[in-house]
Design an enzyme around this catalytic site. Structure first.
Site, PDB file in Angstrom:
ATOM      1  N   GLU A  96       0.822  -1.205   0.000  1.00  0.00           N
ATOM      2  CA  GLU A  96       0.000   0.000   0.000  1.00  0.00           C
ATOM      3  C   GLU A  96       0.858   1.258   0.000  1.00  0.00           C
ATOM      4  O   GLU A  96       1.995   1.251   0.463  1.00  0.00           O
ATOM      5  CB  GLU A  96      -0.911   0.007   1.218  1.00  0.00           C
ATOM      6  CG  GLU A  96      -0.155   0.039   2.521  1.00  0.00           C
ATOM      7  CD  GLU A  96      -1.015  -0.349   3.708  1.00  0.00           C
ATOM      8  OE1 GLU A  96      -1.899  -1.205   3.553  1.00  0.00           O
ATOM      9  OE2 GLU A  96      -0.780   0.207   4.783  1.00  0.00           O
ATOM     10  N   CYS A 116       7.133  -7.665   6.315  1.00  0.00           N
ATOM     11  CA  CYS A 116       8.318  -7.158   7.023  1.00  0.00           C
ATOM     12  C   CYS A 116       8.866  -8.245   7.935  1.00  0.00           C
ATOM     13  O   CYS A 116       8.108  -9.042   8.477  1.00  0.00           O
ATOM     14  CB  CYS A 116       7.929  -5.927   7.848  1.00  0.00           C
ATOM     15  SG  CYS A 116       9.349  -5.105   8.612  1.00  0.00           S
ATOM     16  N   CYS A 123       2.456  -3.697  15.126  1.00  0.00           N
ATOM     17  CA  CYS A 123       2.308  -3.383  13.703  1.00  0.00           C
ATOM     18  C   CYS A 123       1.660  -4.549  12.959  1.00  0.00           C
ATOM     19  O   CYS A 123       2.131  -5.683  13.053  1.00  0.00           O
ATOM     20  CB  CYS A 123       3.692  -3.085  13.132  1.00  0.00           C
ATOM     21  SG  CYS A 123       3.726  -2.991  11.350  1.00  0.00           S
ATOM     22  N   GLY A 161       7.369  -2.532   5.509  1.00  0.00           N
ATOM     23  CA  GLY A 161       8.759  -2.925   5.327  1.00  0.00           C
ATOM     24  C   GLY A 161       9.743  -2.034   6.054  1.00  0.00           C
ATOM     25  O   GLY A 161       9.411  -0.937   6.505  1.00  0.00           O
ATOM     26  N   SER A 215      12.440   4.860  14.432  1.00  0.00           N
ATOM     27  CA  SER A 215      11.321   4.409  15.253  1.00  0.00           C
ATOM     28  C   SER A 215      11.866   4.040  16.626  1.00  0.00           C
ATOM     29  O   SER A 215      12.561   3.031  16.766  1.00  0.00           O
ATOM     30  CB  SER A 215      10.669   3.167  14.624  1.00  0.00           C
ATOM     31  OG  SER A 215      10.216   3.485  13.337  1.00  0.00           O
ATOM     32  N   LEU A 216      11.563   4.845  17.609  1.00  0.00           N
ATOM     33  CA  LEU A 216      12.157   4.635  18.936  1.00  0.00           C
ATOM     34  C   LEU A 216      11.134   3.947  19.865  1.00  0.00           C
ATOM     35  O   LEU A 216      11.358   2.872  20.352  1.00  0.00           O
ATOM     36  CB  LEU A 216      12.625   5.985  19.486  1.00  0.00           C
ATOM     37  CG  LEU A 216      13.604   5.940  20.647  1.00  0.00           C
ATOM     38  CD1 LEU A 216      14.436   7.203  20.716  1.00  0.00           C
ATOM     39  CD2 LEU A 216      12.940   5.690  21.980  1.00  0.00           C
ATOM     40  N   HIS A 217      10.055   4.602  20.130  1.00  0.00           N
ATOM     41  CA  HIS A 217       8.879   4.055  20.823  1.00  0.00           C
ATOM     42  C   HIS A 217       9.053   3.720  22.305  1.00  0.00           C
ATOM     43  O   HIS A 217       8.061   3.682  23.033  1.00  0.00           O
ATOM     44  CB  HIS A 217       8.320   2.820  20.098  1.00  0.00           C
ATOM     45  CG  HIS A 217       7.991   3.076  18.657  1.00  0.00           C
ATOM     46  ND1 HIS A 217       7.242   4.159  18.242  1.00  0.00           N
ATOM     47  CD2 HIS A 217       8.338   2.411  17.523  1.00  0.00           C
ATOM     48  CE1 HIS A 217       7.133   4.137  16.928  1.00  0.00           C
ATOM     49  NE2 HIS A 217       7.798   3.104  16.468  1.00  0.00           N
ATOM     50  N   HIS A 291      -2.993   3.819  16.523  1.00  0.00           N
ATOM     51  CA  HIS A 291      -4.258   3.557  15.837  1.00  0.00           C
ATOM     52  C   HIS A 291      -4.683   2.141  16.241  1.00  0.00           C
ATOM     53  O   HIS A 291      -4.112   1.163  15.774  1.00  0.00           O
ATOM     54  CB  HIS A 291      -3.994   3.665  14.330  1.00  0.00           C
ATOM     55  CG  HIS A 291      -5.202   3.495  13.480  1.00  0.00           C
ATOM     56  ND1 HIS A 291      -5.411   4.233  12.349  1.00  0.00           N
ATOM     57  CD2 HIS A 291      -6.258   2.680  13.581  1.00  0.00           C
ATOM     58  CE1 HIS A 291      -6.540   3.868  11.790  1.00  0.00           C
ATOM     59  NE2 HIS A 291      -7.067   2.911  12.524  1.00  0.00           N
ATOM     60  N   CYS A 334      -0.290   1.214   9.580  1.00  0.00           N
ATOM     61  CA  CYS A 334       0.640   0.494   8.720  1.00  0.00           C
ATOM     62  C   CYS A 334       0.175  -0.925   8.442  1.00  0.00           C
ATOM     63  O   CYS A 334       0.001  -1.724   9.354  1.00  0.00           O
ATOM     64  CB  CYS A 334       1.987   0.472   9.425  1.00  0.00           C
ATOM     65  SG  CYS A 334       3.176  -0.615   8.721  1.00  0.00           S
TER      66      CYS A 334
END
Ligand code: SF4
Length: 344
Positions: A96, A116, A123, A161, A215-217, A291, A334
């Site tokens: 997408e 991925c 995710c 990915g 991307s830490l998070h 989300h 995602c």
């Protein structure tokens, strides 16, 4: 994605690769520049349309090559103007691309892999496993195939990915976008994201001037590892140590993505540890509201927690923004849309 068996996809090839192809075929060297012009400026979808090539050259190219333009199979329009385009790939899988118009900009979020390998627990793409890499032409096709192409101001590699796990294709696509023989965009219009695959990241930093989003998070190593298995192989501390070796005060921008999960990473203790981890780095933090989806066992943070977290970072010298949530009504998280349309 369009594939013609036994033939080479010209879309996505760099000038150097086209020069090699021309040398092999006995074409003059300047033909490579002509090919770039047709492929990336005029964006023709057939070799026959390349009218300043000789008939013999076009006939030979038709025998051994094609232009991998392919239309999206589906498009969903959100109430807020966001559009999700779905492209078929082999074996009933989809990837997408998400078009996000804003006041003064229009961004396309592109995918670089089918699925991925990274397995981030929050995710949907990560839960679907890995099904293959996209070629540079498959990445560029996501831009060229949408009707909004001419409106695009920015591209972000934040779809399905991990870009550093398919770096050759990502670098080739960004070269086509930025090179004078390609689209001639400024690298400032492109942001590439990563969870922090160190070998790829080092090469990316040396070879590209595009912006980087990490991307830490979660700044707490064991907690981050619970959510992001990559932490085990490539700890955040090592990623930050590498990033500190580069200059971030110029054109190239460094940002950190931080998705807010209720009760997991959204209190002031985590905010303080984040400030400590990023101290001295010229960077910004983008907070993202999670989300929620039935597939992921996490909740989004309360608005007050997000505001408190954001204020703490800003008060402590880190520019921190809250990214607006876009396309919620069309499964903008995602990998959600591609997951729902998967046929096998
Ligand atoms: Fe892969 Fe990105 Fe999803 Fe992690 S968040 S599993 S890196 S697509």
């Amino acid at each position: 994605m369009k594939v013609e068996s036994g033939k080479t996809n010209l879309l996505g090839m760099t000038l150097e690769q086209l020069q090699e192809l021309c040398a092999t075929e006995g074409f003059p060297r300047f033909t490579a520049k002509q090919l770039c012009d047709w492929l990336y400026r005029k964006r023709v979808d057939s070799i026959d349309a390349m009218t300043n090539l000789s008939l013999a050259q076009r006939a030979r190219l038709n025998e051994m090559a094609y232009i991998g333009h392919d239309f999206p199979a589906n498009c969903q329009l959100s109430r807020d103007g966001t559009k999700k385009y779905l492209f078929p790939v082999l074996d009933g899988q989809y990837i997408e691309a998400v078009y996000i118009p804003d006041d003064d900009r229009a961004t396309l979020c592109v995918s670089c892999q089918v699925g991925c390998k990274m397995g981030c627990r929050f995710c949907v793409t990560g839960q679907q496993g890995f099904h293959g890499n996209l070629a540079a032409g498959d990445i560029l096709n996501q831009l060229f195939a949408i009707p909004e192409f001419e409106l695009l101001t920015n591209v972000v590699f934040m779809g399905m990915g991990e870009p550093m796990d398919n770096l050759d294709a990502v670098l080739a696509a960004t070269r086509v976008l930025t090179a004078p023989w390609g689209l001639g965009w400024s690298p400032k219009r492109i942001t590439v994201s990563t969870v922090g695959i160190l070998p790829g990241l080092r090469r990316f930093l040396d070879e590209s001037q595009c912006h980087l989003a990490v991307s830490l998070h979660n700044p707490v190593a064991p907690e981050r590892q619970q959510m992001m298995p990559v932490q085990k192989a490539y700890p955040l501390a090592d990623v930050l140590a590498l990033l500190r070796q580069y200059d971030w005060s110029g054109q190239r921008r460094l940002s950190f993505e931080y998705t807010m999960f209720r009760g997991l990473n959204d209190d002031l203790g985590h905010a303080a540890k984040l400030v400590d981890a990023l101290r001295g780095l010229d960077c910004r933090v983008n907070l993202i509201r999670f989300h929620e989806s039935p597939e992921a066992p996490f909740k989004t943070s309360m608005p007050t927690a997000i505001k408190t977290f954001q204020d703490y970072l800003n008060r402590n010298g880190i520019v921190c923004t809250l990214r607006a949530s876009r396309g919620q009504d069309i499964d903008a998280a995602c990998g959600l849309l591609a997951g729902k349309n998967k046929t096998s």
